[in-house]
Design a protein around this motif. Structure first.
Motif, PDB file in Angstrom:
ATOM      1  N   SER A  69      56.994  53.055   4.215  1.00  0.00           N
ATOM      2  CA  SER A  69      57.299  52.595   5.575  1.00  0.00           C
ATOM      3  C   SER A  69      57.544  51.091   5.633  1.00  0.00           C
ATOM      4  O   SER A  69      58.215  50.606   6.535  1.00  0.00           O
ATOM      5  CB  SER A  69      56.168  52.986   6.534  1.00  0.00           C
ATOM      6  N   VAL A  70      57.015  50.358   4.664  1.00  0.00           N
ATOM      7  CA  VAL A  70      57.202  48.909   4.623  1.00  0.00           C
ATOM      8  C   VAL A  70      58.336  48.522   3.677  1.00  0.00           C
ATOM      9  O   VAL A  70      58.828  47.399   3.710  1.00  0.00           O
ATOM     10  CB  VAL A  70      55.871  48.215   4.219  1.00  0.00           C
ATOM     11  N   GLY A  71      58.774  49.480   2.831  1.00  0.00           N
ATOM     12  CA  GLY A  71      59.850  49.206   1.884  1.00  0.00           C
ATOM     13  C   GLY A  71      59.376  48.489   0.631  1.00  0.00           C
ATOM     14  O   GLY A  71      60.100  47.667   0.058  1.00  0.00           O
ATOM     15  N   VAL A  72      58.159  48.807   0.208  1.00  0.00           N
ATOM     16  CA  VAL A  72      57.582  48.208  -0.995  1.00  0.00           C
ATOM     17  C   VAL A  72      57.426  49.302  -2.045  1.00  0.00           C
ATOM     18  O   VAL A  72      56.948  50.390  -1.725  1.00  0.00           O
ATOM     19  CB  VAL A  72      56.193  47.593  -0.658  1.00  0.00           C
ATOM     20  N   PRO A  73      57.806  49.036  -3.293  1.00  0.00           N
ATOM     21  CA  PRO A  73      57.590  50.045  -4.339  1.00  0.00           C
ATOM     22  C   PRO A  73      56.094  50.365  -4.476  1.00  0.00           C
ATOM     23  O   PRO A  73      55.250  49.459  -4.391  1.00  0.00           O
ATOM     24  CB  PRO A  73      58.114  49.366  -5.619  1.00  0.00           C
ATOM     25  N   LYS A  74      55.779  51.647  -4.694  1.00  0.00           N
ATOM     26  CA  LYS A  74      54.381  52.071  -4.697  1.00  0.00           C
ATOM     27  C   LYS A  74      53.549  51.291  -5.712  1.00  0.00           C
ATOM     28  O   LYS A  74      52.437  50.863  -5.413  1.00  0.00           O
ATOM     29  CB  LYS A  74      54.271  53.568  -4.981  1.00  0.00           C
ATOM     30  N   GLY A  75      54.065  51.096  -6.897  1.00  0.00           N
ATOM     31  CA  GLY A  75      53.303  50.389  -7.930  1.00  0.00           C
ATOM     32  C   GLY A  75      52.974  48.961  -7.554  1.00  0.00           C
ATOM     33  O   GLY A  75      51.963  48.410  -7.996  1.00  0.00           O
ATOM     34  N   SER A  76      53.806  48.363  -6.729  1.00  0.00           N
ATOM     35  CA  SER A  76      53.563  46.962  -6.379  1.00  0.00           C
ATOM     36  C   SER A  76      52.471  46.799  -5.320  1.00  0.00           C
ATOM     37  O   SER A  76      52.020  45.685  -5.068  1.00  0.00           O
ATOM     38  CB  SER A  76      54.851  46.286  -5.910  1.00  0.00           C
ATOM     39  N   PHE A  77      52.029  47.902  -4.708  1.00  0.00           N
ATOM     40  CA  PHE A  77      50.928  47.827  -3.743  1.00  0.00           C
ATOM     41  C   PHE A  77      49.735  47.108  -4.365  1.00  0.00           C
ATOM     42  O   PHE A  77      49.072  46.293  -3.719  1.00  0.00           O
ATOM     43  CB  PHE A  77      50.515  49.240  -3.296  1.00  0.00           C
ATOM     44  N   TYR A  78      49.491  47.394  -5.633  1.00  0.00           N
ATOM     45  CA  TYR A  78      48.320  46.844  -6.305  1.00  0.00           C
ATOM     46  C   TYR A  78      48.472  45.357  -6.641  1.00  0.00           C
ATOM     47  O   TYR A  78      47.514  44.732  -7.083  1.00  0.00           O
ATOM     48  CB  TYR A  78      47.984  47.680  -7.541  1.00  0.00           C
ATOM     49  N   ASN A  79      49.653  44.800  -6.403  1.00  0.00           N
ATOM     50  CA  ASN A  79      49.817  43.352  -6.506  1.00  0.00           C
ATOM     51  C   ASN A  79      49.209  42.657  -5.278  1.00  0.00           C
ATOM     52  O   ASN A  79      48.932  41.461  -5.316  1.00  0.00           O
ATOM     53  CB  ASN A  79      51.289  42.960  -6.604  1.00  0.00           C
ATOM     54  N   TYR A  80      49.042  43.407  -4.194  1.00  0.00           N
ATOM     55  CA  TYR A  80      48.547  42.852  -2.933  1.00  0.00           C
ATOM     56  C   TYR A  80      47.095  43.224  -2.653  1.00  0.00           C
ATOM     57  O   TYR A  80      46.364  42.454  -2.027  1.00  0.00           O
ATOM     58  CB  TYR A  80      49.435  43.314  -1.774  1.00  0.00           C
ATOM     59  N   PHE A  81      46.700  44.425  -3.073  1.00  0.00           N
ATOM     60  CA  PHE A  81      45.346  44.924  -2.825  1.00  0.00           C
ATOM     61  C   PHE A  81      44.884  45.706  -4.048  1.00  0.00           C
ATOM     62  O   PHE A  81      45.660  46.485  -4.601  1.00  0.00           O
ATOM     63  CB  PHE A  81      45.325  45.839  -1.592  1.00  0.00           C
ATOM     64  N   PRO A  82      43.633  45.544  -4.461  1.00  0.00           N
ATOM     65  CA  PRO A  82      43.170  46.222  -5.671  1.00  0.00           C
ATOM     66  C   PRO A  82      42.973  47.737  -5.514  1.00  0.00           C
ATOM     67  O   PRO A  82      42.986  48.464  -6.507  1.00  0.00           O
ATOM     68  CB  PRO A  82      41.838  45.534  -5.990  1.00  0.00           C
ATOM     69  N   SER A  83      42.795  48.211  -4.276  1.00  0.00           N
ATOM     70  CA  SER A  83      42.554  49.641  -4.057  1.00  0.00           C
ATOM     71  C   SER A  83      42.796  49.975  -2.592  1.00  0.00           C
ATOM     72  O   SER A  83      42.891  49.086  -1.746  1.00  0.00           O
ATOM     73  CB  SER A  83      41.099  50.000  -4.421  1.00  0.00           C
ATOM     74  N   LYS A  84      42.867  51.269  -2.313  1.00  0.00           N
ATOM     75  CA  LYS A  84      42.997  51.709  -0.921  1.00  0.00           C
ATOM     76  C   LYS A  84      41.757  51.303  -0.129  1.00  0.00           C
ATOM     77  O   LYS A  84      41.856  50.902   1.035  1.00  0.00           O
ATOM     78  CB  LYS A  84      43.188  53.221  -0.858  1.00  0.00           C
ATOM     79  N   GLU A  85      40.613  51.383  -0.741  1.00  0.00           N
ATOM     80  CA  GLU A  85      39.367  51.004  -0.078  1.00  0.00           C
ATOM     81  C   GLU A  85      39.375  49.514   0.286  1.00  0.00           C
ATOM     82  O   GLU A  85      39.044  49.136   1.413  1.00  0.00           O
ATOM     83  CB  GLU A  85      38.188  51.323  -0.991  1.00  0.00           C
ATOM     84  N   ALA A  86      39.787  48.665  -0.657  1.00  0.00           N
ATOM     85  CA  ALA A  86      39.862  47.220  -0.389  1.00  0.00           C
ATOM     86  C   ALA A  86      40.911  46.922   0.677  1.00  0.00           C
ATOM     87  O   ALA A  86      40.708  46.059   1.538  1.00  0.00           O
ATOM     88  CB  ALA A  86      40.185  46.466  -1.682  1.00  0.00           C
ATOM     89  N   PHE A  87      42.024  47.644   0.624  1.00  0.00           N
ATOM     90  CA  PHE A  87      43.066  47.502   1.639  1.00  0.00           C
ATOM     91  C   PHE A  87      42.505  47.834   3.020  1.00  0.00           C
ATOM     92  O   PHE A  87      42.699  47.093   3.983  1.00  0.00           O
ATOM     93  CB  PHE A  87      44.253  48.405   1.303  1.00  0.00           C
ATOM     94  N   SER A  88      41.790  48.935   3.123  1.00  0.00           N
ATOM     95  CA  SER A  88      41.241  49.363   4.407  1.00  0.00           C
ATOM     96  C   SER A  88      40.231  48.357   4.943  1.00  0.00           C
ATOM     97  O   SER A  88      40.178  48.113   6.153  1.00  0.00           O
ATOM     98  CB  SER A  88      40.604  50.749   4.269  1.00  0.00           C
ATOM     99  N   ALA A  89      39.450  47.772   4.048  1.00  0.00           N
ATOM    100  CA  ALA A  89      38.509  46.732   4.472  1.00  0.00           C
ATOM    101  C   ALA A  89      39.257  45.530   5.035  1.00  0.00           C
ATOM    102  O   ALA A  89      38.838  44.940   6.033  1.00  0.00           O
ATOM    103  CB  ALA A  89      37.614  46.322   3.298  1.00  0.00           C
ATOM    104  N   GLU A  90      40.386  45.183   4.432  1.00  0.00           N
ATOM    105  CA  GLU A  90      41.218  44.080   4.938  1.00  0.00           C
ATOM    106  C   GLU A  90      41.877  44.451   6.264  1.00  0.00           C
ATOM    107  O   GLU A  90      42.033  43.612   7.143  1.00  0.00           O
ATOM    108  CB  GLU A  90      42.282  43.697   3.911  1.00  0.00           C
ATOM    109  N   VAL A  91      42.280  45.711   6.407  1.00  0.00           N
ATOM    110  CA  VAL A  91      42.879  46.182   7.659  1.00  0.00           C
ATOM    111  C   VAL A  91      41.897  46.000   8.809  1.00  0.00           C
ATOM    112  O   VAL A  91      42.278  45.590   9.907  1.00  0.00           O
ATOM    113  CB  VAL A  91      43.343  47.659   7.554  1.00  0.00           C
ATOM    114  N   VAL A  92      40.631  46.271   8.561  1.00  0.00           N
ATOM    115  CA  VAL A  92      39.607  46.110   9.600  1.00  0.00           C
ATOM    116  C   VAL A  92      39.578  44.669  10.088  1.00  0.00           C
ATOM    117  O   VAL A  92      39.568  44.404  11.298  1.00  0.00           O
ATOM    118  CB  VAL A  92      38.226  46.553   9.064  1.00  0.00           C
ATOM    119  N   LYS A  93      39.573  43.719   9.161  1.00  0.00           N
ATOM    120  CA  LYS A  93      39.579  42.297   9.534  1.00  0.00           C
ATOM    121  C   LYS A  93      40.858  41.942  10.294  1.00  0.00           C
ATOM    122  O   LYS A  93      40.827  41.215  11.282  1.00  0.00           O
ATOM    123  CB  LYS A  93      39.461  41.420   8.294  1.00  0.00           C
TER     124      LYS A  93
END
Length: 197
Positions: free
Chosen positions: A37-61
């Motif tokens: 939905s953002v137009g980012v390759p799936k593998g590159s997600f981990y360049n921004y966040f180490p895990s889905k859990e860490a991502f979700s914690a950042e989303v909360v903030k």
């Protein structure tokens, strides 16, 4: 890629994360859907966040920051008392839930119910977000006490905790009732009733 581009993609992922987690919850939101939905390759997600859990914690903030800023803007007004500022803030939130056709509620409450006791990282992030929000509400309550419109026999922090708890419960009830009545009842019974001096 420049630092600005990295920050821009990261912000887009967080924005989309708020939308998807609100709509589908933690377990219903997949990383593939998010990056697509953002137009980012799936593998590159981990360049921004180490895990889905860490991502979700950042989303909360990321999610709570605008609410704190919105509340702060109301409390910064000098032309109205704290009671009117808090009421105007909650009126805006109530109108927004009605515009969204009672969908979503609060991401914090949703995630607390879904993963609050299963993810230490998200639990910490949720706890911090709730406390930051509570502390901003406490400023308004303390100001209302100083202005003489709110009762002083209770601690401002405890009253702010009660506001957070009652608001979360009212949002849950709003979702099943599909009505703003639980929210307006919350506002009126606390700000115009129980909290009054």
């Amino acid at each position: 890629m420049s630092r600005r581009d990295v920050n821009d993609i990261r912000r887009k992922l967080l924005d989309q994360g708020v939308a998807l987690l609100m709509e589908q919850g933690y377990h219903g939101t997949g990383l593939h859907e998010l990056v697509q939905s953002v137009g980012v390759p799936k593998g590159s997600f981990y360049n921004y966040f180490p895990s889905k859990e860490a991502f979700s914690a950042e989303v909360v903030k990321h999610y709570i920051d605008p609410f704190i800023a919105q509340l702060d803007a109301h409390l910064a007004r000098t032309d109205v008392g704290a009671d009117a500022a808090l009421r105007a803030y909650f009126d805006e939130l109530i109108a927004d839930t009605e515009r969204r056709d009672f969908k979503g509620g609060c991401l914090l409450g949703n995630l607390i119910g879904e993963i609050g006791d299963t993810s230490d990282l998200c639990q910490t992030s949720l706890r911090e977000a709730v406390r930051r929000y509570r502390d901003k509400l406490r400023e308004g309550v303390a100001r209302g006490q100083a202005e003489g419109c709110f009762r002083r026999d209770l601690d401002a922090k405890e009253m702010a905790d009660f506001l957070v708890d009652a608001w979360q419960g009212s949002l849950l009830r709003m979702k099943i009732e599909r009505s703003v009545r639980p929210l307006t009842q919350f506002r009126d019974m606390l700000l115009n009733g129980y909290f009054r001096a």
